[in-house]
Design a protein around this motif. Sequence first.
Motif, PDB file in Angstrom:
ATOM      1  N   UNK A 138       0.846  -1.196   0.000  1.00  0.00           N
ATOM      2  CA  UNK A 138       0.000   0.000   0.000  1.00  0.00           C
ATOM      3  C   UNK A 138       0.879   1.243   0.000  1.00  0.00           C
ATOM      4  N   UNK A 142       1.462   4.184  -2.938  1.00  0.00           N
ATOM      5  CA  UNK A 142       0.850   5.456  -2.543  1.00  0.00           C
ATOM      6  C   UNK A 142       1.061   6.543  -3.600  1.00  0.00           C
ATOM      7  N   UNK A 163      -3.963   1.698  -6.600  1.00  0.00           N
ATOM      8  CA  UNK A 163      -5.056   1.188  -5.771  1.00  0.00           C
ATOM      9  C   UNK A 163      -6.308   2.055  -5.857  1.00  0.00           C
ATOM     10  N   UNK A 247      -6.776  -5.523   3.630  1.00  0.00           N
ATOM     11  CA  UNK A 247      -5.787  -4.568   4.116  1.00  0.00           C
ATOM     12  C   UNK A 247      -5.587  -3.423   3.127  1.00  0.00           C
ATOM     13  N   UNK A 248      -5.493  -3.760   1.843  1.00  0.00           N
ATOM     14  CA  UNK A 248      -5.055  -2.762   0.875  1.00  0.00           C
ATOM     15  C   UNK A 248      -6.178  -1.862   0.382  1.00  0.00           C
TER      16      UNK A 248
ATOM     17  N   UNK B 186     -11.403   6.258   1.284  1.00  0.00           N
ATOM     18  CA  UNK B 186     -11.125   4.819   1.224  1.00  0.00           C
ATOM     19  C   UNK B 186     -12.150   4.032   2.034  1.00  0.00           C
ATOM     20  N   UNK B 187     -12.494   4.531   3.218  1.00  0.00           N
ATOM     21  CA  UNK B 187     -13.456   3.823   4.069  1.00  0.00           C
ATOM     22  C   UNK B 187     -14.870   4.365   3.900  1.00  0.00           C
ATOM     23  N   UNK B 244      -9.727   8.488  -3.116  1.00  0.00           N
ATOM     24  CA  UNK B 244     -10.247   7.135  -2.880  1.00  0.00           C
ATOM     25  C   UNK B 244      -9.210   6.193  -2.277  1.00  0.00           C
ATOM     26  N   UNK B 245      -7.950   6.622  -2.239  1.00  0.00           N
ATOM     27  CA  UNK B 245      -6.904   5.770  -1.670  1.00  0.00           C
ATOM     28  C   UNK B 245      -6.602   6.107  -0.217  1.00  0.00           C
ATOM     29  N   UNK B 246      -7.151   7.200   0.299  1.00  0.00           N
ATOM     30  CA  UNK B 246      -6.767   7.632   1.637  1.00  0.00           C
ATOM     31  C   UNK B 246      -7.851   7.376   2.666  1.00  0.00           C
TER      32      UNK B 246
END
Lengths: 308, 418
Positions: A138, A142, A163, A247-248, B186-187, B244-246
């Motif tokens: 991850x 980043x 991701x 996780x990712x 992300x969440x 969307x990745x954080x």
Amino acid sequence: MTVSSDIPETESWFHRNQQRIAPWLFLAPGILFFAVYVIAPVFQSFNLSLYEWDGLGEKTYVGMRNYEDLYWEYVDRDAFFTSLKNNVLWLFLYLLAIPAGLFIALFLNQTVRGIRIYKSLFFFPFVISQVVVGLVFTWFYDPTFGLLNTMLAWVGLGPINVLGNENLVTYGIVAAGLWPQTAYCMILYLTGLNAVDPEQIEAGRLDGAKGWSMLWNIILPQLRPATFIAFVVTIIGALRSFDLISIMTQGGPFGSSRVLAYYMFEVALSEYGFRMGYGAAIAVVLFLIMLCFITYFLWSMYREEKGH
Amino acid sequence: MLSKMKTTAAAAAVASAFAVPASAELTGDLTIFLDTSNPAPRATMEAMIARFGEKHPDLNIETTVIDREAYKTQIRNFLTANAPDVATWYAANRMRPYVEAGLFEDVSDLYAEPAIAEGLASTKGALTIDGKQWGVAYTYYQWGVYYRKDIFDELGLSEPTNWEEEKANCGKIVASGRACYTIGTKYLWTAGGWFDYLNMRTNGFDFHMDLAAGKVSWEDERVKQTFMNWKELIDMGGFIADHQTYSWQEALPFMVNGEAASYLMGNFAVAPLREAGLTDDQLDFYQFPVINPDVELSEDAPTDTFHIPANAKNKEAAREFLRFATSPEEQTIINNGKNLGQLPVNAASSVDDDKFLQQGFKMLSTNSTGGVAQFWDRDAPAEMAKVSMEGFQEFMVKPDQLDKILAKLERARGRIYK
């Protein structure tokens, strides 16, 4: 005098059948646990998939409705379709671990000073937890400070958010999964290579085999048992892929990296999931897919045993 | 209405008659399950329980603190199998499954007691299902826009009060090479906060609640209008890229480094922003601006709660604990800046001097006439919340897919609400 002739007759039923009973006795605990914790839950899942249940209240029998919903999700290209598609991707891409592991094993199968250190370094990713592998990758991916984008910048390529891109995310996670899986296959092949018969290699060499033809005709046939095991563990590893996704990405962005195992968890057991029956239906589908491979593995093992 | 008042009065009389002997002497065991696993809240709770223990020396109190995320799944098991006497949870729809499964104790009798009836009136609605109350609140906090005052000053901007000003501000911030808003989706739930505000400001509180309750189509023109307003900000580059990745924490550095000027968040974001080095001169707060002047302002103020499981063994002591935790004195202590740093639920307690808490308290008590929402994932059923927040995230990345996303949400609505 009569005593000695009496002994065989007083021998108990247990003593007479000891040879046949003993293995079953030793197997009994294993069989018991396997039946209670593996076989029975399979049937329970089948049963549960016919119900609608939130885990708390009453179960309602809904027949095949859960499967119908899954079918419509497939038709609508919804979450179930994505999960199934990603599972197929995982299955094929994960198999790359086998040739990769083989070539690293061949490379490391030499006697130079300190080879044990190199071997353990290559084996290292398999030892660390999948959670750590997930975190490492991850950070690697980043978009702002990740190593991947820093390296891409050196060669003048723009930043990519692996991701966060729904088309790349599964490949990104599979790549992370391949790291430990390759190490696993490598170890299997390294042990296999120890068992390769040096006389056959010698004979092959006299017949003029070298390079690729040596590998293909002499070495690989002798590595068949290792290949078989590597194939089994990789297929199963691909189908049960869960921890890395959790996780990712948590299945994201917008659900595009889900696989069946993760989708089942999400629907039935996660923070927002209360549909036990629906989760069970997904589990059944996953089980049926696995069953194809399991049947094939068992069948080929059975055939092998018969051949001996 | 009159008969209802009568029964309430009668219940009050009965309850107060019981309450006196109950508070005199408590014995036996009291087990408390907490989800306050972060260090500061954990210490706060443990200190409060210790004070409760001092008042009731014969009571043997056992406290179990469970990781906040793990708690969300474990509660389903322990409520049925191994119920504590007191458990933390969340208000509104988030408690509905347990209320409907008969796993939470009806505590309407507590609300009949005059002290609680007056003190906890503001959160009573959030804890009411089917006309009964199923727990008590112990803390809540405001949401709103936290912004970098120094950046606003540098660009000559002032706190916006309406949508035109908000967009004008954002245009200038983007022109200065920054993003207007940081966010980490992300969440998913952070996008739910944006949807809450945009929809409540565009269509009002009642419409928002109807949508959460599945009474309105997602393909309704009014819902589309909410997304169109959202799209304006997205199209002008208002949000940071790759959100969307954080996680929400990973989105904080953008604000700290000055790459983004503001953050629509709950008050819990203030502590990490201060820890990262922002002073109170650099950090300020404004209420989400008006979009549609015809609707009353309403706010998100998620409430954390205590409940008594139906299978609890020592309900008498549990009720006393609930009275204790919501008392004005305890509310003042546990919500002050040294402890939770949030808003007390009891009207008779005092709010900490912290400028954000003061502003938030003022906003919620005077300028939120439309109603107080809990938060999208607590107001909407869990399944709908999940699907829709995924849709919000997708919309923020690919705003052109709106029709497809709304069609998907409408299909989900047909399945989830029966």
